[in-house]
Design a protein around this motif. Structure first.
Motif, PDB file in Angstrom:
ATOM      1  N   PRO A 181     -29.513  36.711 -20.794  1.00  0.00           N
ATOM      2  CA  PRO A 181     -29.031  36.476 -22.159  1.00  0.00           C
ATOM      3  C   PRO A 181     -28.843  34.992 -22.446  1.00  0.00           C
ATOM      4  O   PRO A 181     -28.675  34.170 -21.535  1.00  0.00           O
ATOM      5  CB  PRO A 181     -27.687  37.210 -22.180  1.00  0.00           C
ATOM      6  CG  PRO A 181     -27.226  37.213 -20.761  1.00  0.00           C
ATOM      7  CD  PRO A 181     -28.475  37.319 -19.931  1.00  0.00           C
ATOM      8  N   LEU A 182     -28.856  34.687 -23.731  1.00  0.00           N
ATOM      9  CA  LEU A 182     -28.680  33.298 -24.166  1.00  0.00           C
ATOM     10  C   LEU A 182     -27.384  32.704 -23.639  1.00  0.00           C
ATOM     11  O   LEU A 182     -27.340  31.522 -23.268  1.00  0.00           O
ATOM     12  CB  LEU A 182     -28.706  33.232 -25.695  1.00  0.00           C
ATOM     13  CG  LEU A 182     -28.373  31.888 -26.337  1.00  0.00           C
ATOM     14  CD1 LEU A 182     -29.364  30.813 -25.914  1.00  0.00           C
ATOM     15  CD2 LEU A 182     -28.335  32.025 -27.863  1.00  0.00           C
ATOM     16  N   ALA A 183     -26.323  33.512 -23.570  1.00  0.00           N
ATOM     17  CA  ALA A 183     -25.022  32.992 -23.125  1.00  0.00           C
ATOM     18  C   ALA A 183     -25.102  32.365 -21.741  1.00  0.00           C
ATOM     19  O   ALA A 183     -24.355  31.429 -21.435  1.00  0.00           O
ATOM     20  CB  ALA A 183     -23.985  34.117 -23.135  1.00  0.00           C
ATOM     21  N   ASP A 184     -26.009  32.867 -20.892  1.00  0.00           N
ATOM     22  CA  ASP A 184     -26.152  32.307 -19.545  1.00  0.00           C
ATOM     23  C   ASP A 184     -26.788  30.915 -19.561  1.00  0.00           C
ATOM     24  O   ASP A 184     -26.723  30.193 -18.563  1.00  0.00           O
ATOM     25  CB  ASP A 184     -27.032  33.211 -18.676  1.00  0.00           C
ATOM     26  CG  ASP A 184     -26.326  34.500 -18.284  1.00  0.00           C
ATOM     27  OD1 ASP A 184     -25.144  34.670 -18.657  1.00  0.00           O
ATOM     28  OD2 ASP A 184     -26.952  35.335 -17.616  1.00  0.00           O
TER      29      ASP A 184
END
Length: 220
Positions: free
Chosen positions: A206-209
């Motif tokens: 995911p983008l959050a990572d």
């Protein structure tokens, strides 16, 4: 101050652009015997050529590969690297060899994207000359990829080859470097998710990572 009509996207146009990005796939499966209209190909190549480049160096070069015998020679180079990759993967070798890694024989068009010999551009790349040339060429490929998706065509980037061997086979100018074989053409369907994700080879993160916050400033 508002943008003039030429530079203003409607909400529907904006959503189409984001949908195109989200639905782009790295394609390996093509419809055998498919065709790409010449006007389509020129639209897509023009989109690639409109990519940004550091210092306006435009380091990308495209070669259209239409000879059947040469395609077979290229496919042999890719197969050699596929076997070498499998050997390097040890425990996952058999799993890897079951994956389809290219569509060279079936795609309607096969393009080579290569990096031109360094033209000496300094603007924006003095400290990272090679890296910025590579980034610029990658921008051109991404433009081509998104243009292909807008044309409802598939495109797959094949990087399994020894650059020097491919350069010699295609008689590339001295100082240039092949970056990818781009398989392009009609497809029966687009993968719902990236192929390697669908097949369980690797899961997309995911983008959050990928987001980082800046470190605290050092106090005097």
């Amino acid at each position: 101050m508002s943008l003039d009509a030429q530079h203003q996207f409607s909400a529907a146009e904006r959503d189409t652009i984001y949908a195109n990005i989200a639905l782009r796939r790295d394609i390996r499966h093509f419809v055998p015997g498919g065709r790409v209209e010449e006007a389509q190909l020129q639209r897509m190549l023009n989109a690639a050529h409109q990519a940004p480049s550091v210092g306006l160096m435009q380091p990308w070069r495209f070669m259209r590969l239409r000879n059947t015998q040469r395609r077979a020679q290229i496919q042999a180079l890719v197969e050699l690297e596929r076997q070498r990759t499998a050997a390097a993967l040890d425990a996952r070798a058999a799993e890897f060899l079951r994956l389809k890694v290219e569509g060279i024989a079936d795609c309607a068009e096969l393009l080579l994207v290569s990096l031109a010999a360094d033209d000496g551009t300094v603007f924006g790349r003095r400290s990272m000359p090679r890296e910025m040339a590579l980034c610029s060429a990658a921008c051109a490929v991404q433009n081509l990829w998104l243009a292909a998706r807008a044309e409802n065509l598939g495109l797959g980037w094949v990087s399994m080859f020894e650059p020097q061997a491919l350069a010699e086979l295609l008689h590339l100018p001295a100082g240039s470097m092949p970056l990818g074989l781009l398989c392009l053409g009609p497809v029966a369907t687009f993968y719902e998710r990236p192929m390697l994700d669908e097949l369980g080879w690797r899961q997309a993160r995911p983008l959050a990572d990928m987001l980082m916050d800046e470190p605290p400033c050092q106090e005097d």
